[in-house]
Design a protein around this motif. Structure first.
Motif, PDB file in Angstrom:
ATOM      1  N   PRO A  55       0.843  -1.198   0.000  1.00 31.25           N
ATOM      2  CA  PRO A  55       0.000   0.000   0.000  1.00 31.25           C
ATOM      3  C   PRO A  55       0.874   1.242   0.000  1.00 31.25           C
ATOM      4  N   PRO A  56       0.396   2.366  -0.530  1.00 32.96           N
ATOM      5  CA  PRO A  56       1.202   3.589  -0.524  1.00 32.96           C
ATOM      6  C   PRO A  56       1.587   3.979   0.893  1.00 32.96           C
ATOM      7  N   ASN A  57       2.839   4.364   1.066  1.00 30.85           N
ATOM      8  CA  ASN A  57       3.306   4.842   2.350  1.00 30.85           C
ATOM      9  C   ASN A  57       2.764   6.246   2.592  1.00 30.85           C
ATOM     10  N   VAL A  58       2.517   6.575   3.871  1.00 30.68           N
ATOM     11  CA  VAL A  58       2.029   7.916   4.206  1.00 30.68           C
ATOM     12  C   VAL A  58       2.969   8.977   3.655  1.00 30.68           C
ATOM     13  N   PHE A  59       4.255   8.699   3.687  1.00 30.46           N
ATOM     14  CA  PHE A  59       5.249   9.621   3.148  1.00 30.46           C
ATOM     15  C   PHE A  59       5.013   9.890   1.662  1.00 30.46           C
ATOM     16  N   GLU A  60       4.780   8.840   0.887  1.00 30.52           N
ATOM     17  CA  GLU A  60       4.571   8.997  -0.552  1.00 30.52           C
ATOM     18  C   GLU A  60       3.294   9.763  -0.878  1.00 30.52           C
ATOM     19  N   LEU A  61       2.355   9.757   0.039  1.00 31.48           N
ATOM     20  CA  LEU A  61       1.087  10.451  -0.188  1.00 31.48           C
ATOM     21  C   LEU A  61       1.144  11.919   0.229  1.00 31.48           C
ATOM     22  N   LEU A  94       1.958  12.389  -3.478  1.00 31.80           N
ATOM     23  CA  LEU A  94       0.891  12.233  -4.469  1.00 31.80           C
ATOM     24  C   LEU A  94      -0.320  13.113  -4.172  1.00 31.80           C
ATOM     25  N   PHE A  95      -0.623  13.347  -2.894  1.00 35.16           N
ATOM     26  CA  PHE A  95      -1.757  14.182  -2.517  1.00 35.16           C
ATOM     27  C   PHE A  95      -1.374  15.649  -2.292  1.00 35.16           C
ATOM     28  N   ARG A  96      -0.084  16.003  -2.489  1.00 30.22           N
ATOM     29  CA  ARG A  96       0.357  17.359  -2.159  1.00 30.22           C
ATOM     30  C   ARG A  96       0.678  18.207  -3.379  1.00 30.22           C
ATOM     31  N   TYR A  97       0.286  17.753  -4.541  1.00 31.38           N
ATOM     32  CA  TYR A  97       0.456  18.591  -5.731  1.00 31.38           C
ATOM     33  C   TYR A  97      -0.617  18.221  -6.759  1.00 31.38           C
ATOM     34  N   GLU A  98      -0.813  19.144  -7.704  1.00 27.46           N
ATOM     35  CA  GLU A  98      -1.756  18.917  -8.804  1.00 27.46           C
ATOM     36  C   GLU A  98      -1.132  19.492 -10.073  1.00 27.46           C
ATOM     37  N   ARG A  99      -1.062  18.664 -11.099  1.00 25.42           N
ATOM     38  CA  ARG A  99      -0.476  19.110 -12.360  1.00 25.42           C
ATOM     39  C   ARG A  99      -1.547  19.818 -13.201  1.00 25.42           C
ATOM     40  N   GLN A 100      -1.230  21.047 -13.623  1.00 27.16           N
ATOM     41  CA  GLN A 100      -2.164  21.841 -14.397  1.00 27.16           C
ATOM     42  C   GLN A 100      -2.087  21.484 -15.887  1.00 27.16           C
ATOM     43  N   GLU A 109      -8.420  10.741  -1.614  1.00 26.14           N
ATOM     44  CA  GLU A 109      -8.643   9.633  -2.530  1.00 26.14           C
ATOM     45  C   GLU A 109      -9.830   9.861  -3.452  1.00 26.14           C
ATOM     46  N   ASN A 110     -10.717  10.792  -3.103  1.00 24.64           N
ATOM     47  CA  ASN A 110     -11.854  11.104  -3.973  1.00 24.64           C
ATOM     48  C   ASN A 110     -11.470  12.052  -5.103  1.00 24.64           C
ATOM     49  N   GLU A 111     -10.398  12.801  -4.917  1.00 21.33           N
ATOM     50  CA  GLU A 111      -9.969  13.776  -5.919  1.00 21.33           C
ATOM     51  C   GLU A 111      -8.831  13.259  -6.794  1.00 21.33           C
TER      52      GLU A 111
END
Length: 794
Positions: A530-536, A550-556, A569-571
């Motif tokens: 499972p994804p590590n908290v660090f990776e998320l 993975l949850f701390r950026y968004e590519r425009q 996880e919903n977004e």
């Protein structure tokens, strides 16, 4: 208290089911300690009885119709030293190594448990005995790198961890003294808090189908074993001293142990002081190390059960290369393009910022309950891991850690080796882990990773079936993991989330003895992580780079990256890694030649990795920044090892490894993958009679240039504004390092109670860099190093 009550109940059950029938069996093999060849017609008998046997032409013996569950075995052979071994019937297949009368070493007994893995089809290799003493220079990653297919990934001179078939960190499970080692195992910047000097052997399991050890074993498993607490053993121990010229490092360690009829105990300890390391042409400023370790254990034994209590402590402070921290973008560009680091100071034992401080404590309580043809083992372990990381900061903030984490881990393992059911033998068990990870207030920074609580539960079943020359095995496992996360945004507001993951994993394999000389094993298995908290959720500066989870950026749409967001996880769809690994191994042993060839394919869906995304400027300077992404990955390769005994005095070994690693989704390569490597060792062991045992060794290692690497976008391009600030493809900031030939030499000996060695690493004082070192941008590897080791055994 519930655990103690449960253990007492199980002990009573075991005593009730134990039977004193005369149908116990002991079997094993006797070898010559010097040549490792089987000893035919050696005599074995049970002390105080008339029961005994002689070994056959393969050194094998078997004694049946034994009434007692524990007894003393006496081994004798003309011209060899006698050995007496206290044996319990639940310890199967003892391997006895008898020493010739003229040999300075004493005879050795290894209680080999064929059920250590209980998956004969999985490829594994070990370093133990005298080889372990010779190859162990105090670093777990360097030690395991002596096994083909295993390399190391590092951050500078002192921070390194093992890499198996291109995978590392939380894709490699480390089992230390029977306990899964729990620490801040994210990224390559954290070395496992383990002192190999306190161990006696290490094994590397290369298959992904290690269903016994749970999630995260996509690369494999490393099993590190400490000294056993033997019964009926006189007070003995050892005191050792070491010195290495590069870094002017000194190390002292000791061990003492004793065993009685029912109780045995042991204690160990060590201290290391090392200053700045040196590359061939300059000093590597701020690369010192201080470390001290301690461990102790006690064992209580009864005919039907064993109870062991073990405690260990590890404390370490490491300096991080000072020149890895720069100010402006121009400074970063100069640091990468310069042949010499921008900061080079005279040698010092002082450790300044940037640096790391780590403490790790482990308490283990293990109980084994023995019944007729079965074994129930229960292990509870508590681990406490404290990590502080200090950056170069201004004013009073320089004295505060920028990362201050406290991790508590509790684990409970229950394993049952069940009685044979027809032709099937096997084991089943369950594992539970609870972790509490917290940021200690006072860093004056946004938390690099959030606080979290983790619960994981798993059950497994492994079975084996023997049929003629074939052995088939299979295993299945189910795991469920629940994580509760709590963190803070840049404006100090709180965010929280809960995540759950579950998965089945399985393995199936086939082992066949093709002939008296050839064996073949094939295993295919699935593993998951499972994804590590660090990776998320990782956010901010760590060592010499900036990272976003993975949850701390968004590519425009225009390719730029927005880091002012916290997704869930919903977004953003995030998936567990699923690995499918097929490993095939041929082994050959005939006369003076041994050979092993392993080929493997590992396809990993949803592979999570950090990829360079550009350069960013912060108040602390200019740094490369990385973002975590998911892709599908293919890793395939070949490992080989061959040994030739040319005569009674000469032996040679050749080994190598090749890895093909590919980003399947992007049709691109990954950064920091190990290149092709070939090793050759030549050993000369002259005979000096009974007073001296001596060995000379020369080693040659060639590391090829990594030709499977992504494109290069130098920092100078970012400095000039071309290309744009962000790139979506995999790339690196520099070309991969050139190939290099490394030469080593050593003298290893035993004289009376003394063991000694003198080794020279990087004998030609080569300037080189490693593709698997994240600090290859800033400095060379260490130059020539003289390593002296002296141990007194008593």
């Amino acid at each position: 208290m519930r655990f103690i009550i449960l253990l007492c109940l199980l002990l009573n059950v075991a005593s009730a089911i134990a039977q004193d029938k005369c149908d116990y069996v002991v079997e094993g093999t006797v070898y010559d300690l010097s040549s490792r060849e089987p000893l035919p017609f050696a005599n074995v008998h049970i002390d105080g009885t008339n029961k005994g046997a002689s070994t056959n032409e393969k050194g094998y013996f078997r004694i049946e119709n034994i009434c007692k569950t524990e007894f003393d075995l006496i081994f004798t052979y003309v011209g060899y030293k006698q050995v007496i071994h206290h044996h319990d019937v639940h310890h199967e297949l003892p391997e006895i190594f008898l020493a010739p009368d003229a040999y300075t070493l004493q005879s050795v007994v290894v209680e080999a448990d064929k059920l250590e893995e209980y998956v004969q089809s999985i490829s594994s290799q070990s370093i133990d005995g005298r080889d372990y003493e010779e190859l162990n220079t105090g670093n777990l990653a360097d030690l395991t790198a002596n096994i083909s297919g295993v390399s190391s990934i590092s951050t500078g001179q002192n921070i390194s961890k093992p890499m198996i078939h291109g995978l590392h960190s939380n894709r490699v499970v480390i089992i230390n003294n029977g306990v899964r080692h729990e620490f801040q195992n994210w990224g390559q910047e954290h070395a496992p808090e383990i002192d190999p000097e306190l161990a006696t052997s290490v094994s590397v399991v290369k298959g992904a189908g290690t269903v016994r050890y749970g999630p995260e074993a996509l690369g494999g498993v490393i099993l590190l074993n400490g000294p056993t607490m033997e019964l009926h053993e006189k007070l003995k121990g050892k005191i050792g001293m070491q010195y290495q010229s590069n870094g002017r490092g000194v190390e002292a360690n000791g061990e003492i142990r004793q065993g009685g009829e029912r109780i045995s105990w042991m204690a160990q300890g060590g201290y290391t002081l090392q200053g700045d390391r040196r590359a061939p042409d300059y000093m590597l400023t701020n690369t010192g190390k201080r470390e001290w370790t301690a461990a102790g254990g006690i064992r209580y034994h009864r005919p039907n059960f064993d109870l062991r209590l073990l405690y260990s402590h590890f404390s370490q402070e490491l300096g991080v290369l000072r020149s890895s921290v720069t100010g402006s973008l121009e400074d970063l560009n100069n640091a990468i393009e310069s042949d010499v680091p921008l900061i080079v100071d005279p040698f010092s034992y002082e450790i300044n910022n940037p640096r790391q401080r780590v403490d790790h404590d482990m308490v283990k309580l293990n109980g084994q309950i023995h019944g007729k043809d079965q074994l129930l083992e229960i292990t509870y372990a508590f681990q406490r891991n404290l990590r502080q990381e200090y950056d170069v900061r201004r004013g009073v903030l320089n004295e505060r850690p920028s990362i201050d984490l406290e991790l508590f881990s509790n684990s409970l393992d229950i394993d049952w080796l069940h009685p044979s059911v027809g032709a099937f033998e096997g084991r089943m068990g369950m594992q539970w882990t609870y972790q509490d990870n917290n940021n200690i207030p006072g860093t004056n920074t946004v938390n690099f990773i959030p606080n979290y609580n983790l619960n994981r539960f798993g059950i497994y079943l492994i079975e084996s079936l023997s049929k003629g020359q074939n052995e088939f095995d299979f295993g299945i496992r189910y795991d469920y993991q629940y994580v509760s996360v709590r963190g803070r945004e840049q404006d100090n507001s709180v965010y929280a989330s809960t995540l759950s993951f579950q998965n089945f994993s399985a393995t199936a394999g086939w082992y066949r003895k093709l002939s008296s000389n050839w064996n073949f094993r094939s295993n295919i298995g699935t593993a998951w992580r499972p994804p590590n908290v660090f990776e998320l959720y990782v956010f901010g500066k760590h060592q010499a780079s900036i990272e976003y989870g993975l949850f701390r950026y968004e590519r425009q749409e225009d390719g730029t990256i927005d880091t002012d967001v916290i997704l869930d996880e919903n977004e953003k769809d995030i998936f567990s890694e699923i690995g499918y690994k097929w490993v095939n191994t041929f082994t050959r042993s005939k006369g003076s030649t041994e050979m092993e060839i392993t080929g493997y394919v590992n396809y990993i869906r949803n592979f999570i990795y950090a990829t360079p995304a550009g350069i960013t400027l912060t108040v602390r300077g200019a740094f490369p920044f990385f973002v975590y992404e998911q892709t599908d990955a293919m890793l395939a390769g070949i490992d080989f090892t061959t040994r030739f005994t040319h005569s009674s005095e000469w032996m040679s070994e050749a080994k190598g490894s090749f890895l093909y690693a590919r980003d399947v989704s992007k049709q691109d390569y990954f950064v920091e993958m190990p290149p092709v490597r070939i090793d050759y060792n030549l050993v000369y062991s002259p005979s000096f009679g009974s007073e001296h045992d001596l060995k000379f060794k020369a080693g040659f290692t060639y590391l090829f240039r990594q030709f499977m690497a992504p494109d290069v976008i130098p920092v100078s391009d970012f400095l000039e504004g071309n290309p744009p600030e962000v790139s979506e493809g995999n790339f690196d900031f520099t070309e991969t390092p050139d190939g290099v030939m490394l030469v080593s030499a050593g003298i290893f000996g035993k004289w009376n109670r003394f063991d000694y060695s003198l080794q020279v690493q990087n004998l030609l004082n080569q300037s080189y860099r490693l593709n698997t070192d994240s600090f290859r941008y800033f400095a060379d590897q260490a130059g020539i190093n003289l390593h002296i080791k002296l141990t007194y055994n008593f």
